[in-house]
Design an enzyme around this catalytic site. Sequence first.
Site, PDB file in Angstrom:
ATOM      1  N   ASP A  33      97.431  55.719  22.925  1.00  0.00           N
ATOM      2  CA  ASP A  33      98.786  55.710  22.355  1.00  0.00           C
ATOM      3  C   ASP A  33      99.000  57.047  21.677  1.00  0.00           C
ATOM      4  O   ASP A  33      98.052  57.637  21.147  1.00  0.00           O
ATOM      5  CB  ASP A  33      98.928  54.562  21.338  1.00  0.00           C
ATOM      6  N   ASP A  56      99.445  61.885  23.944  1.00  0.00           N
ATOM      7  CA  ASP A  56     100.816  61.846  24.455  1.00  0.00           C
ATOM      8  C   ASP A  56     100.709  61.932  25.967  1.00  0.00           C
ATOM      9  O   ASP A  56     100.426  62.996  26.535  1.00  0.00           O
ATOM     10  CB  ASP A  56     101.638  63.018  23.904  1.00  0.00           C
ATOM     11  N   TYR A 147     117.214  53.786  30.975  1.00  0.00           N
ATOM     12  CA  TYR A 147     116.117  52.814  30.885  1.00  0.00           C
ATOM     13  C   TYR A 147     116.013  52.004  32.187  1.00  0.00           C
ATOM     14  O   TYR A 147     114.930  51.906  32.777  1.00  0.00           O
ATOM     15  CB  TYR A 147     116.345  51.881  29.694  1.00  0.00           C
ATOM     16  N   LYS A 151     112.876  52.024  34.872  1.00  0.00           N
ATOM     17  CA  LYS A 151     112.067  50.837  35.182  1.00  0.00           C
ATOM     18  C   LYS A 151     112.135  50.496  36.676  1.00  0.00           C
ATOM     19  O   LYS A 151     111.182  49.939  37.233  1.00  0.00           O
ATOM     20  CB  LYS A 151     112.509  49.653  34.304  1.00  0.00           C
TER      21      LYS A 151
HETATM   22  N1  LIG Z   1     109.940  44.527  24.051  1.00  0.00           N
HETATM   23  C1  LIG Z   1     110.763  44.202  25.040  1.00  0.00           C
HETATM   24  O1  LIG Z   1     111.777  43.489  24.872  1.00  0.00           O
HETATM   25  C2  LIG Z   1     110.466  44.689  26.434  1.00  0.00           C
HETATM   26  C3  LIG Z   1     111.092  44.042  27.515  1.00  0.00           C
HETATM   27  C4  LIG Z   1     110.821  44.507  28.806  1.00  0.00           C
HETATM   28  C5  LIG Z   1     109.961  45.545  29.010  1.00  0.00           C
HETATM   29  N2  LIG Z   1     109.376  46.143  27.929  1.00  0.00           N
HETATM   30  C6  LIG Z   1     108.466  47.258  28.201  1.00  0.00           C
HETATM   31  O2  LIG Z   1     107.184  46.912  27.727  1.00  0.00           O
HETATM   32  C7  LIG Z   1     106.479  48.076  27.323  1.00  0.00           C
HETATM   33  C8  LIG Z   1     105.914  47.869  25.938  1.00  0.00           C
HETATM   34  O3  LIG Z   1     106.956  47.533  25.053  1.00  0.00           O
HETATM   35  P1  LIG Z   1     106.659  47.167  23.526  1.00  0.00           P
HETATM   36  O4  LIG Z   1     107.602  46.104  23.172  1.00  0.00           O
HETATM   37  O5  LIG Z   1     105.202  46.999  23.315  1.00  0.00           O
HETATM   38  O6  LIG Z   1     107.162  48.540  22.841  1.00  0.00           O
HETATM   39  P2  LIG Z   1     106.646  49.215  21.467  1.00  0.00           P
HETATM   40  O7  LIG Z   1     107.714  50.184  21.091  1.00  0.00           O
HETATM   41  O8  LIG Z   1     106.231  48.165  20.506  1.00  0.00           O
HETATM   42  O9  LIG Z   1     105.344  50.007  21.967  1.00  0.00           O
HETATM   43  C9  LIG Z   1     105.412  51.127  22.831  1.00  0.00           C
HETATM   44  C10 LIG Z   1     104.211  52.003  22.522  1.00  0.00           C
HETATM   45  O10 LIG Z   1     104.230  53.102  23.424  1.00  0.00           O
HETATM   46  C11 LIG Z   1     103.778  54.246  22.702  1.00  0.00           C
HETATM   47  N3  LIG Z   1     104.254  55.456  23.369  1.00  0.00           N
HETATM   48  C12 LIG Z   1     105.542  55.878  23.521  1.00  0.00           C
HETATM   49  N4  LIG Z   1     105.570  57.056  24.136  1.00  0.00           N
HETATM   50  C13 LIG Z   1     104.278  57.412  24.402  1.00  0.00           C
HETATM   51  C14 LIG Z   1     103.661  58.527  25.017  1.00  0.00           C
HETATM   52  N5  LIG Z   1     104.390  59.564  25.461  1.00  0.00           N
HETATM   53  N6  LIG Z   1     102.314  58.557  25.120  1.00  0.00           N
HETATM   54  C15 LIG Z   1     101.568  57.533  24.643  1.00  0.00           C
HETATM   55  N7  LIG Z   1     102.102  56.452  24.032  1.00  0.00           N
HETATM   56  C16 LIG Z   1     103.434  56.385  23.915  1.00  0.00           C
HETATM   57  C17 LIG Z   1     104.415  54.074  21.313  1.00  0.00           C
HETATM   58  O11 LIG Z   1     103.746  54.873  20.346  1.00  0.00           O
HETATM   59  C18 LIG Z   1     104.256  52.575  21.091  1.00  0.00           C
HETATM   60  O12 LIG Z   1     103.058  52.258  20.399  1.00  0.00           O
HETATM   61  C19 LIG Z   1     107.471  49.233  27.421  1.00  0.00           C
HETATM   62  O13 LIG Z   1     107.224  49.937  28.612  1.00  0.00           O
HETATM   63  C20 LIG Z   1     108.824  48.540  27.491  1.00  0.00           C
HETATM   64  O14 LIG Z   1     109.759  49.287  28.218  1.00  0.00           O
HETATM   65  C21 LIG Z   1     109.594  45.739  26.655  1.00  0.00           C
END
Ligand SMILES: NC(=O)c1ccc[n+]([C@@H]2O[C@H](COP(=O)([O-])OP(=O)(O)OC[C@H]3O[C@@H](n4cnc5c(N)ncnc54)[C@H](O)[C@@H]3O)[C@@H](O)[C@H]2O)c1
Length: 248
Positions: A33, A56, A147, A151
């Site tokens: 992360d 990153d 977004y 996806k």
């Molecule tokens: N939460 C929802 O409602 C939802 C629904 C559908 C899909 N998603 C997808 O699920 C995945 C996880 O979502 P979440 O709810 O855990 O989000 P979150 O924001 O809680 O976690 C995302 C994590 O990704 C890390 N991150 C972002 N950019 C980064 C980079 N360049 N390098 C390394 N780490 C990086 C952030 O630091 C964070 O810890 C995402 O891809 C999101 O698009 C989420």
Amino acid sequence: MEKIAIVTGAGGGLGSVIARELAADGYRLVLADRDAAAAEAAATTVEGSPVVVPADLTDAGEAQRLVDEVARRFGRLDVVVNSAGIERVHPLETTPEPDWDATMDVNVKAPMLLCRAAVPLWCEQGSGSVVNISSRAWLGGSANTSYASSKAALVGLTVSMAVELGPLGVRANAVAPSFVRTPFNQQRTDIADLDRMIERYTAFTPLRRLIEPIDVANAVVFLASDRARNITGEVLHVCAGAQLPPIP
Ligand SMILES: NC(=O)c1ccc[n+]([C@@H]2O[C@H](COP(=O)([O-])OP(=O)(O)OC[C@H]3O[C@@H](n4cnc5c(N)ncnc54)[C@H](O)[C@@H]3O)[C@@H](O)[C@H]2O)c1
């Protein structure tokens, strides 16, 4: 033999639960992360001495460093879960290019860079499994062009990898969740009243409930495992049916 799994975005609301459940299924976890503190916090909930690698992952050098670290420590890589993701909410007409580019970089380019770096290891071991976290938005769209586009592109990457890497013994699948209560949504400034939005969302969802992080993790653990050994190139919707009707 110890099986090794990388989870990206492992400090996040979904990534942390996915990591925890993969560890419970017997994998040794590598938590990646860009938010080192979040990944360290997640590590405290993951069994079996997980390794934290702050990175990153939009940077090709960082993705390579992560794979090199895994190769050096363990000499193999069984599972990659690309869960790191961002959402910058704008309708098409006002989408700023920097937000479009940032979204594509994190949600599409980073998974490509990480999997690209892993190909030599997978060639050597003749196996591997990738699970990309897409979104319900890939199919139904959303008033959020960058977004939804990212996806859908991630699904394109998934099926391309399934075809190209299949002969090496590597599978690639995607999980497409609907709305989950995680920091991902709690920080959104476009939703004035989150509870009201959730009420509307559940009202059109066939099962009339929100999904939870454990639902996503269960799907990931299944797809990652040998129980899904003949499943590749699929998108598993974990949406309580919300992928079926249009959002009213
Ligand atoms: N939460 C929802 O409602 C939802 C629904 C559908 C899909 N998603 C997808 O699920 C995945 C996880 O979502 P979440 O709810 O855990 O989000 P979150 O924001 O809680 O976690 C995302 C994590 O990704 C890390 N991150 C972002 N950019 C980064 C980079 N360049 N390098 C390394 N780490 C990086 C952030 O630091 C964070 O810890 C995402 O891809 C999101 O698009 C989420």
